[in-house]
Design a protein around this motif. Structure first.
Motif, PDB file in Angstrom:
ATOM      1  N   PRO A 227       5.988  19.276  -3.267  1.00 36.24           N
ATOM      2  CA  PRO A 227       5.764  17.940  -3.827  1.00 36.24           C
ATOM      3  C   PRO A 227       5.089  17.025  -2.804  1.00 36.24           C
ATOM      4  O   PRO A 227       5.311  17.143  -1.598  1.00 36.24           O
ATOM      5  CB  PRO A 227       7.177  17.450  -4.146  1.00 36.24           C
ATOM      6  N   HIS A 228       4.265  16.117  -3.299  1.00 35.54           N
ATOM      7  CA  HIS A 228       3.519  15.247  -2.386  1.00 35.54           C
ATOM      8  C   HIS A 228       4.443  14.250  -1.682  1.00 35.54           C
ATOM      9  O   HIS A 228       5.511  13.909  -2.185  1.00 35.54           O
ATOM     10  CB  HIS A 228       2.396  14.516  -3.134  1.00 35.54           C
TER      11      HIS A 228
ATOM     12  N   SER B 282       0.815  -1.215   0.000  1.00 33.33           N
ATOM     13  CA  SER B 282       0.000   0.000   0.000  1.00 33.33           C
ATOM     14  C   SER B 282       0.846   1.261   0.000  1.00 33.33           C
ATOM     15  O   SER B 282       2.034   1.243   0.311  1.00 33.33           O
ATOM     16  CB  SER B 282      -0.949   0.014   1.196  1.00 33.33           C
ATOM     17  N   GLU B 283       0.160   2.352  -0.333  1.00 33.94           N
ATOM     18  CA  GLU B 283       0.752   3.683  -0.318  1.00 33.94           C
ATOM     19  C   GLU B 283      -0.246   4.652   0.301  1.00 33.94           C
ATOM     20  O   GLU B 283      -1.437   4.575   0.025  1.00 33.94           O
ATOM     21  CB  GLU B 283       1.051   4.148  -1.742  1.00 33.94           C
ATOM     22  N   VAL B 284       0.270   5.541   1.122  1.00 35.37           N
ATOM     23  CA  VAL B 284      -0.488   6.693   1.577  1.00 35.37           C
ATOM     24  C   VAL B 284       0.241   7.897   0.992  1.00 35.37           C
ATOM     25  O   VAL B 284       1.447   8.052   1.175  1.00 35.37           O
ATOM     26  CB  VAL B 284      -0.536   6.803   3.116  1.00 35.37           C
ATOM     27  N   CYS B 285      -0.496   8.714   0.270  1.00 33.21           N
ATOM     28  CA  CYS B 285       0.077   9.888  -0.376  1.00 33.21           C
ATOM     29  C   CYS B 285      -0.585  11.132   0.218  1.00 33.21           C
ATOM     30  O   CYS B 285      -1.812  11.186   0.313  1.00 33.21           O
ATOM     31  CB  CYS B 285      -0.162   9.804  -1.882  1.00 33.21           C
ATOM     32  N   ILE B 286       0.227  12.101   0.620  1.00 34.14           N
ATOM     33  CA  ILE B 286      -0.281  13.331   1.222  1.00 34.14           C
ATOM     34  C   ILE B 286      -0.089  14.469   0.221  1.00 34.14           C
ATOM     35  O   ILE B 286       1.033  14.726  -0.239  1.00 34.14           O
ATOM     36  CB  ILE B 286       0.472  13.676   2.531  1.00 34.14           C
TER      37      ILE B 286
ATOM     38  N   VAL C 163      -4.932  27.330   6.759  1.00 36.29           N
ATOM     39  CA  VAL C 163      -3.628  27.909   7.026  1.00 36.29           C
ATOM     40  C   VAL C 163      -2.646  27.261   6.049  1.00 36.29           C
ATOM     41  O   VAL C 163      -2.345  26.077   6.165  1.00 36.29           O
ATOM     42  CB  VAL C 163      -3.184  27.656   8.485  1.00 36.29           C
ATOM     43  N   LYS C 164      -2.244  27.993   5.067  1.00 36.89           N
ATOM     44  CA  LYS C 164      -1.225  27.580   4.099  1.00 36.89           C
ATOM     45  C   LYS C 164      -1.720  26.628   3.021  1.00 36.89           C
ATOM     46  O   LYS C 164      -1.485  26.858   1.854  1.00 36.89           O
ATOM     47  CB  LYS C 164      -0.019  26.999   4.824  1.00 36.89           C
ATOM     48  N   SER C 165      -2.407  25.529   3.380  1.00 37.83           N
ATOM     49  CA  SER C 165      -2.829  24.560   2.371  1.00 37.83           C
ATOM     50  C   SER C 165      -4.026  23.747   2.848  1.00 37.83           C
ATOM     51  O   SER C 165      -4.336  23.724   4.031  1.00 37.83           O
ATOM     52  CB  SER C 165      -1.677  23.600   2.036  1.00 37.83           C
ATOM     53  N   VAL C 166      -4.663  23.077   1.897  1.00 39.74           N
ATOM     54  CA  VAL C 166      -5.716  22.104   2.199  1.00 39.74           C
ATOM     55  C   VAL C 166      -5.089  20.743   1.952  1.00 39.74           C
ATOM     56  O   VAL C 166      -4.504  20.508   0.888  1.00 39.74           O
ATOM     57  CB  VAL C 166      -6.954  22.324   1.301  1.00 39.74           C
ATOM     58  N   LYS C 167      -5.207  19.849   2.922  1.00 37.55           N
ATOM     59  CA  LYS C 167      -4.539  18.552   2.817  1.00 37.55           C
ATOM     60  C   LYS C 167      -5.509  17.457   2.391  1.00 37.55           C
ATOM     61  O   LYS C 167      -6.662  17.425   2.823  1.00 37.55           O
ATOM     62  CB  LYS C 167      -3.872  18.179   4.132  1.00 37.55           C
ATOM     63  N   TYR C 168      -4.981  16.567   1.562  1.00 44.28           N
ATOM     64  CA  TYR C 168      -5.710  15.395   1.083  1.00 44.28           C
ATOM     65  C   TYR C 168      -4.822  14.178   1.272  1.00 44.28           C
ATOM     66  O   TYR C 168      -3.595  14.275   1.208  1.00 44.28           O
ATOM     67  CB  TYR C 168      -6.038  15.530  -0.407  1.00 44.28           C
ATOM     68  N   MET C 169      -5.452  13.036   1.483  1.00 48.10           N
ATOM     69  CA  MET C 169      -4.737  11.772   1.586  1.00 48.10           C
ATOM     70  C   MET C 169      -5.315  10.795   0.568  1.00 48.10           C
ATOM     71  O   MET C 169      -6.537  10.650   0.481  1.00 48.10           O
ATOM     72  CB  MET C 169      -4.889  11.146   2.990  1.00 48.10           C
TER      73      MET C 169
ATOM     74  N   LYS D 156     -10.276  14.149   2.218  1.00 53.08           N
ATOM     75  CA  LYS D 156      -9.955  15.566   2.425  1.00 53.08           C
ATOM     76  C   LYS D 156      -9.906  15.798   3.927  1.00 53.08           C
ATOM     77  O   LYS D 156     -10.860  15.458   4.647  1.00 53.08           O
ATOM     78  CB  LYS D 156     -11.027  16.446   1.782  1.00 53.08           C
ATOM     79  N   ARG D 157      -8.830  16.389   4.400  1.00 50.43           N
ATOM     80  CA  ARG D 157      -8.732  16.701   5.835  1.00 50.43           C
ATOM     81  C   ARG D 157      -9.647  17.881   6.133  1.00 50.43           C
ATOM     82  O   ARG D 157      -9.401  19.000   5.701  1.00 50.43           O
ATOM     83  CB  ARG D 157      -7.300  17.047   6.224  1.00 50.43           C
ATOM     84  N   GLU D 158     -10.711  17.630   6.901  1.00 51.97           N
ATOM     85  CA  GLU D 158     -11.677  18.664   7.243  1.00 51.97           C
ATOM     86  C   GLU D 158     -11.906  18.799   8.746  1.00 51.97           C
ATOM     87  O   GLU D 158     -12.657  19.661   9.176  1.00 51.97           O
ATOM     88  CB  GLU D 158     -13.020  18.347   6.577  1.00 51.97           C
ATOM     89  N   TYR D 159     -11.257  17.952   9.526  1.00 48.87           N
ATOM     90  CA  TYR D 159     -11.461  17.942  10.982  1.00 48.87           C
ATOM     91  C   TYR D 159     -10.114  17.882  11.678  1.00 48.87           C
ATOM     92  O   TYR D 159      -9.113  17.484  11.099  1.00 48.87           O
ATOM     93  CB  TYR D 159     -12.289  16.712  11.392  1.00 48.87           C
ATOM     94  N   HIS D 160     -10.104  18.267  12.934  1.00 53.14           N
ATOM     95  CA  HIS D 160      -8.911  18.116  13.762  1.00 53.14           C
ATOM     96  C   HIS D 160      -9.351  17.530  15.097  1.00 53.14           C
ATOM     97  O   HIS D 160     -10.534  17.488  15.425  1.00 53.14           O
ATOM     98  CB  HIS D 160      -8.177  19.454  13.938  1.00 53.14           C
ATOM     99  N   ILE D 161      -8.377  17.067  15.845  1.00 58.53           N
ATOM    100  CA  ILE D 161      -8.707  16.470  17.143  1.00 58.53           C
ATOM    101  C   ILE D 161      -7.643  16.889  18.147  1.00 58.53           C
ATOM    102  O   ILE D 161      -6.480  17.078  17.794  1.00 58.53           O
ATOM    103  CB  ILE D 161      -8.823  14.944  17.044  1.00 58.53           C
ATOM    104  N   ASP D 162      -8.065  17.071  19.368  1.00 53.37           N
ATOM    105  CA  ASP D 162      -7.116  17.379  20.436  1.00 53.37           C
ATOM    106  C   ASP D 162      -7.411  16.468  21.631  1.00 53.37           C
ATOM    107  O   ASP D 162      -8.333  15.658  21.601  1.00 53.37           O
ATOM    108  CB  ASP D 162      -7.149  18.866  20.814  1.00 53.37           C
ATOM    109  N   MET D 163      -6.632  16.617  22.661  1.00 51.02           N
ATOM    110  CA  MET D 163      -6.750  15.715  23.809  1.00 51.02           C
ATOM    111  C   MET D 163      -8.113  15.801  24.488  1.00 51.02           C
ATOM    112  O   MET D 163      -8.606  14.806  25.005  1.00 51.02           O
ATOM    113  CB  MET D 163      -5.635  15.985  24.826  1.00 51.02           C
ATOM    114  N   GLU D 164      -8.758  16.958  24.483  1.00 48.19           N
ATOM    115  CA  GLU D 164     -10.089  17.070  25.096  1.00 48.19           C
ATOM    116  C   GLU D 164     -11.083  16.154  24.385  1.00 48.19           C
ATOM    117  O   GLU D 164     -11.838  15.434  25.035  1.00 48.19           O
ATOM    118  CB  GLU D 164     -10.590  18.508  25.054  1.00 48.19           C
ATOM    119  N   GLN D 165     -11.068  16.191  23.068  1.00 47.51           N
ATOM    120  CA  GLN D 165     -11.975  15.309  22.316  1.00 47.51           C
ATOM    121  C   GLN D 165     -11.667  13.843  22.613  1.00 47.51           C
ATOM    122  O   GLN D 165     -12.572  13.029  22.780  1.00 47.51           O
ATOM    123  CB  GLN D 165     -11.860  15.554  20.800  1.00 47.51           C
ATOM    124  N   ILE D 166     -10.392  13.518  22.689  1.00 41.84           N
ATOM    125  CA  ILE D 166      -9.997  12.131  22.947  1.00 41.84           C
ATOM    126  C   ILE D 166     -10.444  11.697  24.338  1.00 41.84           C
ATOM    127  O   ILE D 166     -11.084  10.658  24.498  1.00 41.84           O
ATOM    128  CB  ILE D 166      -8.475  11.966  22.770  1.00 41.84           C
TER     129      ILE D 166
END
Length: 115
Positions: free
Chosen positions: A105-106, A4-8, A66-72, A43-53
């Motif tokens: 570059p990815h 497998s490959e994960v590409c960011i 901030v700077k870019s929109v990330k995709y995997m 598409k990265r649309e959410y974040h998580i921190d220790m409170e949520q966990i």
């Protein structure tokens, strides 16, 4: 053992719509690759921190770019050879078009699937 490959991808904010349209087109090529077992595009649309966990809460939606929109991109193949052939097909067809939308570059993370 499958491979497998994960590409960011870090996409320029002003290129998001064009990138998503391009990747919809790319998807048609990727799905036809010999030996492909699984394909996912996120598409990265959410974040998580220790409170949520700690509280077991759902992750909050990202509200600003901030700077870019990330995709995997995650894809899995039956063998390394099938993966290599698929990479060549992607390189020969869409690689340069994809790169034009990115701030850097990815990144690629490769390996055999453990479980």
């Amino acid at each position: 053992m499958s491979f497998s490959e994960v590409c960011i991808y870090q996409v320029k904010p002003q290129k998001v719509e064009a990138f998503e349209a391009l990747m919809t087109e790319v998807k048609n090529l990727l799905e036809k690759q010999e030996g492909l077992l699984l394909l996912r595009f996120v598409k990265r649309e959410y974040h998580i921190d220790m409170e949520q966990i700690r509280e077991g809460l759902p992750p909050p939606k990202i509200t600003r770019i901030v700077k870019s929109v990330k995709y995997m991109l995650y894809w899995e193949f039956d063998t390394k050879e099938s993966y290599g052939a698929a990479q060549k097909n992607l390189y020969d067809s869409y690689w340069k078009s994809i790169e034009k939308h990115l701030i850097v570059p990815h990144d690629k993370y490769l390996g055999e699937v453990m479980f």
